[in-house]
Scaffold this motif. Structure first.
Motif, PDB file in Angstrom:
ATOM      1  N   ILE A   1      35.229  40.120  17.859  1.00 21.02           N
ATOM      2  CA  ILE A   1      35.946  41.351  18.207  1.00 21.02           C
ATOM      3  C   ILE A   1      35.257  42.068  19.366  1.00 21.02           C
ATOM      4  N   ASP A   2      33.931  42.060  19.388  1.00 19.80           N
ATOM      5  CA  ASP A   2      33.198  42.689  20.486  1.00 19.80           C
ATOM      6  C   ASP A   2      33.585  42.056  21.822  1.00 19.80           C
ATOM      7  N   GLU A   3      33.672  40.729  21.856  1.00 17.25           N
ATOM      8  CA  GLU A   3      34.049  40.040  23.095  1.00 17.25           C
ATOM      9  C   GLU A   3      35.527  40.245  23.422  1.00 17.25           C
ATOM     10  N   LEU A   4      36.371  40.239  22.399  1.00 19.53           N
ATOM     11  CA  LEU A   4      37.814  40.397  22.621  1.00 19.53           C
ATOM     12  C   LEU A   4      38.169  41.760  23.215  1.00 19.53           C
ATOM     13  N   LEU A   5      37.474  42.812  22.772  1.00 23.92           N
ATOM     14  CA  LEU A   5      37.805  44.165  23.212  1.00 23.92           C
ATOM     15  C   LEU A   5      37.240  44.516  24.584  1.00 23.92           C
ATOM     16  N   LYS A   6      36.404  43.646  25.140  1.00 31.98           N
ATOM     17  CA  LYS A   6      35.891  43.888  26.493  1.00 31.98           C
ATOM     18  C   LYS A   6      37.011  43.686  27.511  1.00 31.98           C
ATOM     19  N   PRO A   7      36.955  44.392  28.662  1.00 32.73           N
ATOM     20  CA  PRO A   7      37.970  44.171  29.702  1.00 32.73           C
ATOM     21  C   PRO A   7      37.930  42.728  30.210  1.00 32.73           C
ATOM     22  N   TYR A   8      39.088  42.233  30.625  1.00 34.99           N
ATOM     23  CA  TYR A   8      39.174  40.868  31.139  1.00 34.99           C
ATOM     24  C   TYR A   8      38.869  40.854  32.627  1.00 34.99           C
ATOM     25  N   LYS A   9      37.918  39.989  33.027  1.00 39.69           N
ATOM     26  CA  LYS A   9      37.569  39.867  34.441  1.00 39.69           C
ATOM     27  C   LYS A   9      38.449  38.793  35.079  1.00 39.69           C
ATOM     28  N   ASP A  10      39.307  39.242  35.980  1.00 40.21           N
ATOM     29  CA  ASP A  10      40.223  38.344  36.652  1.00 40.21           C
ATOM     30  C   ASP A  10      39.616  37.918  37.985  1.00 40.21           C
ATOM     31  N   LYS A  11      39.347  36.626  38.140  1.00 45.56           N
ATOM     32  CA  LYS A  11      38.802  36.115  39.400  1.00 45.56           C
ATOM     33  C   LYS A  11      39.933  36.048  40.424  1.00 45.56           C
ATOM     34  N   ASN A  12      39.846  36.877  41.454  1.00 49.18           N
ATOM     35  CA  ASN A  12      40.888  36.945  42.473  1.00 49.18           C
ATOM     36  C   ASN A  12      40.752  35.758  43.427  1.00 49.18           C
ATOM     37  N   LYS A  13      41.699  34.818  43.330  1.00 47.32           N
ATOM     38  CA  LYS A  13      41.596  33.607  44.133  1.00 47.32           C
ATOM     39  C   LYS A  13      42.406  33.705  45.433  1.00 47.32           C
ATOM     40  N   THR A  14      43.000  34.849  45.699  1.00 45.94           N
ATOM     41  CA  THR A  14      43.839  34.988  46.889  1.00 45.94           C
ATOM     42  C   THR A  14      43.048  35.474  48.092  1.00 45.94           C
ATOM     43  N   VAL A  15      41.804  35.909  47.872  1.00 42.74           N
ATOM     44  CA  VAL A  15      40.990  36.378  48.986  1.00 42.74           C
ATOM     45  C   VAL A  15      39.908  35.367  49.305  1.00 42.74           C
ATOM     46  N   LYS A  16      39.269  35.537  50.473  1.00 42.69           N
ATOM     47  CA  LYS A  16      38.208  34.636  50.872  1.00 42.69           C
ATOM     48  C   LYS A  16      37.043  34.722  49.883  1.00 42.69           C
ATOM     49  N   GLU A  17      36.280  33.627  49.778  1.00 41.49           N
ATOM     50  CA  GLU A  17      35.154  33.556  48.834  1.00 41.49           C
ATOM     51  C   GLU A  17      34.174  34.696  49.061  1.00 41.49           C
ATOM     52  N   THR A  18      33.939  35.077  50.356  1.00 45.43           N
ATOM     53  CA  THR A  18      32.960  36.128  50.669  1.00 45.43           C
ATOM     54  C   THR A  18      33.442  37.504  50.241  1.00 45.43           C
ATOM     55  N   GLU A  19      34.767  37.664  50.107  1.00 41.13           N
ATOM     56  CA  GLU A  19      35.327  38.975  49.743  1.00 41.13           C
ATOM     57  C   GLU A  19      35.732  39.033  48.273  1.00 41.13           C
ATOM     58  N   LYS A  20      35.494  37.946  47.549  1.00 40.04           N
ATOM     59  CA  LYS A  20      35.994  37.853  46.162  1.00 40.04           C
ATOM     60  C   LYS A  20      35.366  38.922  45.271  1.00 40.04           C
ATOM     61  N   LYS A  21      36.206  39.570  44.501  1.00 40.74           N
ATOM     62  CA  LYS A  21      35.740  40.565  43.529  1.00 40.74           C
ATOM     63  C   LYS A  21      36.462  40.338  42.214  1.00 40.74           C
ATOM     64  N   ASP A  22      35.772  40.656  41.145  1.00 41.45           N
ATOM     65  CA  ASP A  22      36.404  40.549  39.831  1.00 41.45           C
ATOM     66  C   ASP A  22      37.212  41.800  39.557  1.00 41.45           C
ATOM     67  N   LYS A  23      38.467  41.612  39.185  1.00 43.58           N
ATOM     68  CA  LYS A  23      39.312  42.747  38.824  1.00 43.58           C
ATOM     69  C   LYS A  23      39.279  42.912  37.306  1.00 43.58           C
ATOM     70  N   LEU A  24      39.004  44.133  36.852  1.00 45.37           N
ATOM     71  CA  LEU A  24      38.926  44.392  35.415  1.00 45.37           C
ATOM     72  C   LEU A  24      40.280  44.788  34.863  1.00 45.37           C
ATOM     73  N   HIS A  25      40.694  44.126  33.781  1.00 52.60           N
ATOM     74  CA  HIS A  25      41.935  44.469  33.085  1.00 52.60           C
ATOM     75  C   HIS A  25      41.550  44.997  31.703  1.00 52.60           C
ATOM     76  N   PHE A  26      41.800  46.274  31.443  1.00 53.55           N
ATOM     77  CA  PHE A  26      41.519  46.851  30.131  1.00 53.55           C
ATOM     78  C   PHE A  26      42.705  46.581  29.202  1.00 53.55           C
ATOM     79  N   LEU A  27      42.416  46.088  28.019  1.00 51.35           N
ATOM     80  CA  LEU A  27      43.481  45.777  27.068  1.00 51.35           C
ATOM     81  C   LEU A  27      44.017  47.056  26.431  1.00 51.35           C
ATOM     82  N   ASN A  28      45.324  47.102  26.242  1.00 57.92           N
ATOM     83  CA  ASN A  28      45.962  48.257  25.599  1.00 57.92           C
ATOM     84  C   ASN A  28      46.026  48.000  24.085  1.00 57.92           C
ATOM     85  N   VAL A  29      44.848  48.057  23.435  1.00 59.97           N
ATOM     86  CA  VAL A  29      44.771  47.791  21.990  1.00 59.97           C
ATOM     87  C   VAL A  29      45.142  49.059  21.227  1.00 59.97           C
TER      88      VAL A  29
END
Length: 573
Positions: free
Chosen positions: A387-415
């Motif tokens: 449950i601790d891991e499930l409730l953490k925000p999901y890190k979405d690896k953005n594959k549409t940008v260049k590798e040097t500009e890549k950032k993880d986008k956080l998605h908070f779950l609406n629990v």
């Protein structure tokens, strides 16, 4: 003269449990130990002092048969033949020629490495280790009883009963007369009557091994005798990888990431999510069974239909419901992470509720309709990890940008809510009765987790089941409780109505996510309800006395129904 009173049995029992867990942690850190040697003495003595209800006559000279059946259902087949037991992490055995051995009552992969060694994969945290070590300690204590009855340490002689058993085991297939002769000798060896030995033989027998009971008694005694006579020590080891990985949520993180990826793929990640910890059939059957089985359900009450679905011989009916569910909004996520926790996701926007008793407002836009997330039962401390891991925000690896500009986008779950339905030991009442907790206490500490339970006693009254409201105690292991300790819990001002293994761990994860980490809403709703699998205060009603059978169907579906009513009927509020 001292006014300090002697310790009560409950206090002695608490100390014995504490010693056991400190010792098990120490032995784990050490990396190995010999269970019948000096290093295992504290575990043996503590278990004998505790005398848990589930292990029955462990402190007597006769072999405890119900307890033996209980532990062997939870350990891999053939464990009694193995001098060496190695506890490992998931280290790639599945890629080898070894076939996993899965115990009937515990979901864990075990591998028979050779004639003398069994390897057991630990992927569900410390509770799994405690469970295995406790059961193995019991097995070795019982094997020592057999050794003492057949082997004279001072003269080195082995008695006639043992040779007769050995001959019967070597022969393999026995006639009825030969089996009964062997059982007369076994009865002497285990300190039981012939009738008790005969009943045990029937209880242990399988199609593959009709003489399994004789085989188990022989191998338990054989290894104990060889250890006593030849100093061939039985040894338990913990692999370096297991010692390195334990406590780092490696399996829980992989499990949670797979789920979040599936939710994102199906555009469900930002919908209102209702987490339900339950089995893999009650929610599915409650939502789909009556429509999927129109012919079979005709003229039947809902409960009769659910009882029919729970019968071992009705696999075709269960498959029909599952196939229908997959076509109508259910997604199954089978576990590949090692947690052994499968998941079902229900998209209520794709479910037709017109044929059900549930009243989901059709005016709610599809993107706002609830998503039911059902996870199979966790085991002990694993409840916190998952449950601790499930409730953490999901890190979405953005594959549409260049590798040097890549950032993880956080998605908070609406629990929106977390509902926990489970089996527990009850301290007043009997099998199938209900417990509605108002707080969880963690055994061996004063740690307590009060909460507002959305479910209450009134929700379940009038259905022929007793309902008890109060505190639940989260125990370190269900096999480590005795009557004195449980009576203290029940009679004290803690107002304990039952015991289970996950509640405090679930609530700890929910509270940290909602109140400290702020990864989910602070006003997340929680629901807890348990049905009694046993009453450890009643002789003959412990877990070792057998399962619930169809007794568990009524409380399971009643709890499921109340949870779904609150989620679906109030979704528009």
């Amino acid at each position: 003269m001292s006014k300090i009173k002697g310790r009560t049995r409950a206090q002695e029992s608490t100390n014995a449990i504490e010693r056991m867990y400190i010792t098990m942690r120490h032995l784990f850190n050490r990396g190995f130990y010999k269970p019948m040697g000096i290093s295992g003495e504290t575990l043996r003595q503590s278990l004998l002092q505790l005398r848990p209800e589930i292990y029955g006559s462990i402190a007597e000279d006769k072999v405890e048969l119900n307890g033996l059946m209980y532990i062997l259902d939870r350990l891999p087949v053939g464990i009694e033949e193995c001098r060496y037991v190695n506890l490992t992490s998931d280290e790639g055995y599945k890629k080898s020629h070894f076939q996993p051995i899965i115990p009937p009552k515990r979901r864990r992969n075990c591998y028979r490495v050779d004639e003398e060694q069994m390897s057991i994969e630990i992927t569900r945290g410390r509770s799994d280790i405690y469970d295995i070590l406790t059961h193995l300690t019991f097995l070795y204590v019982e094997s020592q009883k057999i050794c003492r009855r057949v082997y004279a340490d001072d003269t080195g002689e082995i008695n006639r009963d043992w040779f007769k058993l050995e001959n019967a085991v070597r022969k393999g297939k026995l006639t009825r007369a030969e089996r009964e002769i062997a059982l007369i000798h076994v009865a002497n060896i285990i300190g039981r009557t012939f009738e008790e030995a005969l009943d045990a033989h029937r209880a242990f027998a399988t199609k593959q091994m009709p003489e399994r009971f004789l085989h188990i008694v022989y191998w338990m005694g054989k290894l104990a005798i060889e250890e006593e006579r030849d100093n061939d020590k039985r040894t338990i080891t913990f692999s370096p990888i297991l010692r390195e990985r334990l406590g780092h949520h490696i399996h829980g993180e992989a499990w949670a990431n797979t789920i979040k990826k599936t939710l994102q793929k199906n555009k469900l990640l930002h919908r209102p999510i209702h987490i339900i910890s339950a089995n893999m059939h009650s929610v599915m059957n409650s939502v789909y069974a009556s429509e999927a089985l129109k012919k079979e359900a005709s003229g039947k009450e809902r409960l009769e239909l659910y009882e029919a679905l729970s019968m071992p011989g009705n696999g075709t009916m269960r498959d029909k419901v599952k196939a229908f569910a997959h076509k109508n909004g259910m997604i199954s996520i089978d576990d590949t992470s090692g947690t052994n926790i499968d998941v079902q996701v229900f998209d209520t926007a794709k479910i037709n509720f017109s044929h059900s008793d549930y009243d989901l407002d059709s005016a709610i836009p599809d993107e706002e309709k609830p998503v039911l997330f059902v996870m199979d039962y966790a085991f002990g401390e694993q409840a916190y990890e998952t449950i601790d891991e499930l409730l953490k925000p999901y890190k979405d690896k953005n594959k549409t940008v260049k590798e040097t500009e890549k950032k993880d986008k956080l998605h908070f779950l609406n629990v929106v809510s977390v509902s926990i339905m489970g089996k527990a030991g009850i301290l007043e009442g009997g099998k199938g009765d209900l417990m509605i907790p108002s707080a969880h206490i963690f055994e061996g500490t004063a740690d307590n987790y009060p909460f507002k339970n959305e479910l209450c006693k009134a929700d379940f009254e009038g259905h022929g089941l007793k309902v008890f409201e109060g505190t639940m105690i989260t125990v370190l292991g269900t096999s480590l409780q005795n009557k004195d300790l449980l009576k203290f819990f029940h009679d004290s001002t803690w107002n304990v109505v039952g015991l289970e293994m996950e509640g405090a761990h679930y609530q700890k994860a929910i509270q940290s996510a909602s109140r400290i980490r702020k990864s989910i809403a602070e006003d997340v709703k929680v629901r807890y309800a348990y049905y009694a699998s046993d009453n450890p205060l009643e002789t003959g009603s412990t877990l070792a006395s057998g399962g619930l059978g169809t007794t568990g169907v009524k409380p399971t579906y009643l709890i499921t129904r109340r949870i779904l009513e609150q989620i679906l009927n109030k979704a528009q509020n």
